[in-house]
Structures are given as structure tokens and as C-alpha cells.
Design a protein around this motif. Structure first.
Motif, PDB file in Angstrom:
ATOM      1  N   ALA A  51     -98.759   3.415  26.525  1.00  0.00           N
ATOM      2  CA  ALA A  51     -97.992   2.607  25.573  1.00  0.00           C
ATOM      3  C   ALA A  51     -96.496   2.889  25.701  1.00  0.00           C
ATOM      4  O   ALA A  51     -95.677   1.965  25.649  1.00  0.00           O
ATOM      5  CB  ALA A  51     -98.463   2.882  24.143  1.00  0.00           C
ATOM      6  N   THR A  52     -96.137   4.137  25.905  1.00  0.00           N
ATOM      7  CA  THR A  52     -94.719   4.486  26.068  1.00  0.00           C
ATOM      8  C   THR A  52     -94.150   3.859  27.331  1.00  0.00           C
ATOM      9  O   THR A  52     -93.039   3.312  27.321  1.00  0.00           O
ATOM     10  CB  THR A  52     -94.529   6.016  26.101  1.00  0.00           C
ATOM     11  OG1 THR A  52     -94.997   6.560  24.869  1.00  0.00           O
ATOM     12  CG2 THR A  52     -93.073   6.394  26.300  1.00  0.00           C
ATOM     13  N   THR A  53     -94.908   3.918  28.410  1.00  0.00           N
ATOM     14  CA  THR A  53     -94.460   3.304  29.664  1.00  0.00           C
ATOM     15  C   THR A  53     -94.252   1.806  29.483  1.00  0.00           C
ATOM     16  O   THR A  53     -93.234   1.249  29.903  1.00  0.00           O
ATOM     17  CB  THR A  53     -95.484   3.569  30.785  1.00  0.00           C
ATOM     18  OG1 THR A  53     -95.607   4.979  30.966  1.00  0.00           O
ATOM     19  CG2 THR A  53     -95.068   2.922  32.094  1.00  0.00           C
ATOM     20  N   GLU A  54     -95.195   1.150  28.832  1.00  0.00           N
ATOM     21  CA  GLU A  54     -95.078  -0.296  28.586  1.00  0.00           C
ATOM     22  C   GLU A  54     -93.896  -0.590  27.666  1.00  0.00           C
ATOM     23  O   GLU A  54     -93.163  -1.559  27.869  1.00  0.00           O
ATOM     24  CB  GLU A  54     -96.373  -0.837  27.986  1.00  0.00           C
ATOM     25  CG  GLU A  54     -96.382  -2.322  27.758  1.00  0.00           C
ATOM     26  CD  GLU A  54     -96.300  -3.160  29.028  1.00  0.00           C
ATOM     27  OE1 GLU A  54     -95.876  -4.327  28.929  1.00  0.00           O
ATOM     28  OE2 GLU A  54     -96.632  -2.652  30.115  1.00  0.00           O
ATOM     29  N   TRP A  55     -93.701   0.251  26.654  1.00  0.00           N
ATOM     30  CA  TRP A  55     -92.603   0.078  25.708  1.00  0.00           C
ATOM     31  C   TRP A  55     -91.251   0.155  26.424  1.00  0.00           C
ATOM     32  O   TRP A  55     -90.344  -0.629  26.146  1.00  0.00           O
ATOM     33  CB  TRP A  55     -92.714   1.154  24.630  1.00  0.00           C
ATOM     34  CG  TRP A  55     -91.633   1.138  23.605  1.00  0.00           C
ATOM     35  CD1 TRP A  55     -91.478   0.251  22.575  1.00  0.00           C
ATOM     36  CD2 TRP A  55     -90.557   2.068  23.492  1.00  0.00           C
ATOM     37  NE1 TRP A  55     -90.371   0.577  21.832  1.00  0.00           N
ATOM     38  CE2 TRP A  55     -89.785   1.689  22.373  1.00  0.00           C
ATOM     39  CE3 TRP A  55     -90.182   3.189  24.221  1.00  0.00           C
ATOM     40  CZ2 TRP A  55     -88.659   2.395  21.973  1.00  0.00           C
ATOM     41  CZ3 TRP A  55     -89.066   3.892  23.827  1.00  0.00           C
ATOM     42  CH2 TRP A  55     -88.309   3.487  22.713  1.00  0.00           C
ATOM     43  N   LEU A  56     -91.135   1.094  27.362  1.00  0.00           N
ATOM     44  CA  LEU A  56     -89.890   1.244  28.112  1.00  0.00           C
ATOM     45  C   LEU A  56     -89.620   0.052  29.027  1.00  0.00           C
ATOM     46  O   LEU A  56     -88.472  -0.287  29.285  1.00  0.00           O
ATOM     47  CB  LEU A  56     -89.923   2.527  28.952  1.00  0.00           C
ATOM     48  CG  LEU A  56     -89.850   3.829  28.159  1.00  0.00           C
ATOM     49  CD1 LEU A  56     -90.161   5.014  29.065  1.00  0.00           C
ATOM     50  CD2 LEU A  56     -88.490   3.991  27.506  1.00  0.00           C
ATOM     51  N   ARG A  57     -90.679  -0.596  29.507  1.00  0.00           N
ATOM     52  CA  ARG A  57     -90.540  -1.703  30.460  1.00  0.00           C
ATOM     53  C   ARG A  57     -90.532  -3.082  29.805  1.00  0.00           C
ATOM     54  O   ARG A  57     -90.163  -4.063  30.452  1.00  0.00           O
ATOM     55  CB  ARG A  57     -91.692  -1.659  31.459  1.00  0.00           C
ATOM     56  CG  ARG A  57     -91.679  -0.457  32.345  1.00  0.00           C
ATOM     57  CD  ARG A  57     -92.858  -0.480  33.273  1.00  0.00           C
ATOM     58  NE  ARG A  57     -92.850   0.697  34.137  1.00  0.00           N
ATOM     59  CZ  ARG A  57     -93.876   1.132  34.804  1.00  0.00           C
ATOM     60  NH1 ARG A  57     -95.031   0.496  34.739  1.00  0.00           N
ATOM     61  NH2 ARG A  57     -93.782   2.199  35.562  1.00  0.00           N
ATOM     62  N   ALA A  58     -90.984  -3.179  28.581  1.00  0.00           N
ATOM     63  CA  ALA A  58     -91.198  -4.487  27.945  1.00  0.00           C
ATOM     64  C   ALA A  58     -89.906  -5.289  27.812  1.00  0.00           C
ATOM     65  O   ALA A  58     -88.890  -4.787  27.361  1.00  0.00           O
ATOM     66  CB  ALA A  58     -91.830  -4.303  26.573  1.00  0.00           C
ATOM     67  N   ASP A  59     -89.994  -6.536  28.218  1.00  0.00           N
ATOM     68  CA  ASP A  59     -88.876  -7.475  28.070  1.00  0.00           C
ATOM     69  C   ASP A  59     -89.482  -8.838  27.801  1.00  0.00           C
ATOM     70  O   ASP A  59     -90.035  -9.441  28.724  1.00  0.00           O
ATOM     71  CB  ASP A  59     -88.014  -7.491  29.326  1.00  0.00           C
ATOM     72  CG  ASP A  59     -86.775  -8.363  29.175  1.00  0.00           C
ATOM     73  OD1 ASP A  59     -86.377  -8.618  28.021  1.00  0.00           O
ATOM     74  OD2 ASP A  59     -86.235  -8.798  30.205  1.00  0.00           O
ATOM     75  N   PRO A  60     -89.473  -9.296  26.575  1.00  0.00           N
ATOM     76  CA  PRO A  60     -88.756  -8.767  25.413  1.00  0.00           C
ATOM     77  C   PRO A  60     -89.426  -7.505  24.860  1.00  0.00           C
ATOM     78  O   PRO A  60     -90.607  -7.256  25.125  1.00  0.00           O
ATOM     79  CB  PRO A  60     -88.829  -9.911  24.403  1.00  0.00           C
ATOM     80  CG  PRO A  60     -90.071 -10.650  24.752  1.00  0.00           C
ATOM     81  CD  PRO A  60     -90.214 -10.517  26.246  1.00  0.00           C
TER      82      PRO A  60
END
Length: 80
Positions: A51-60
Motif C-alpha cells: 500500500a505504501t509503494t502504491e501510495w508513493l506512485r499513485a497519480d492522482p
């Protein structure tokens, strides 16, 4: 990223301690011992990492709570 070796070690120790506490809580709550509580704690830890990895990459951007919920739902459903 954290490049200071001493700080990396402290972060790793704190993370391991948090997982140990979670495993102890799982054991207390379920009455189970052995590997099960550690497996649950490690699965939650893996969900947090993903989840942290996805959170860092998420756009938006996406909320961490939403991502954690999604990760735990996927674990609960079983990985294909």
C-alpha cells in the motif's frame, strides 16, 4: 529514502517490534500459537508495504486508508 545506516537499523528494529506486538495481539485474540500469529502479522506488514509503494506512485493521489483496505481485502480473498 533513508541513507543513514544507523537510522535504517532503528527503523528495521521498530518495524520488527511492531510486527511482534501485532503477532502477540493476534495470538491473544485468537488463542492460537505457533506460526499463525506471525503469518497474520507478516501478511499485514506485506499489505502495508504494498500500500505504501502504491501510495508513493499513485497519480492522482489515493488515501493510505483506502489502499490498506484494498490490500487487506485482496489478502483476505486469497491470492490467485
Amino acid at each position: 529514502m533513508v541513507t543513514e545506516a544507523a537510522l535504517q537499523g532503528e527503523i528495521a528494529r521498530a518495524y520488527a517490534a511492531a510486527l511482534d506486538e501485532l503477532a502477540a495481539a493476534v495470538a491473544d485474540r485468537t488463542g492460537m500459537d505457533g506460526m499463525y500469529p506471525q503469518l497474520v502479522a507478516q501478511a499485514v506488514g506485506a499489505a502495508r508495504t504494498a500500500a505504501t509503494t502504491e501510495w508513493l506512485r499513485a497519480d492522482p493521489p489515493r488515501s493510505m486508508a483506502e489502499l490498506m483496505s484494498e490490500a487487506l481485502d485482496q489478502i483476505t480473498a486469497g491470492l490467485p
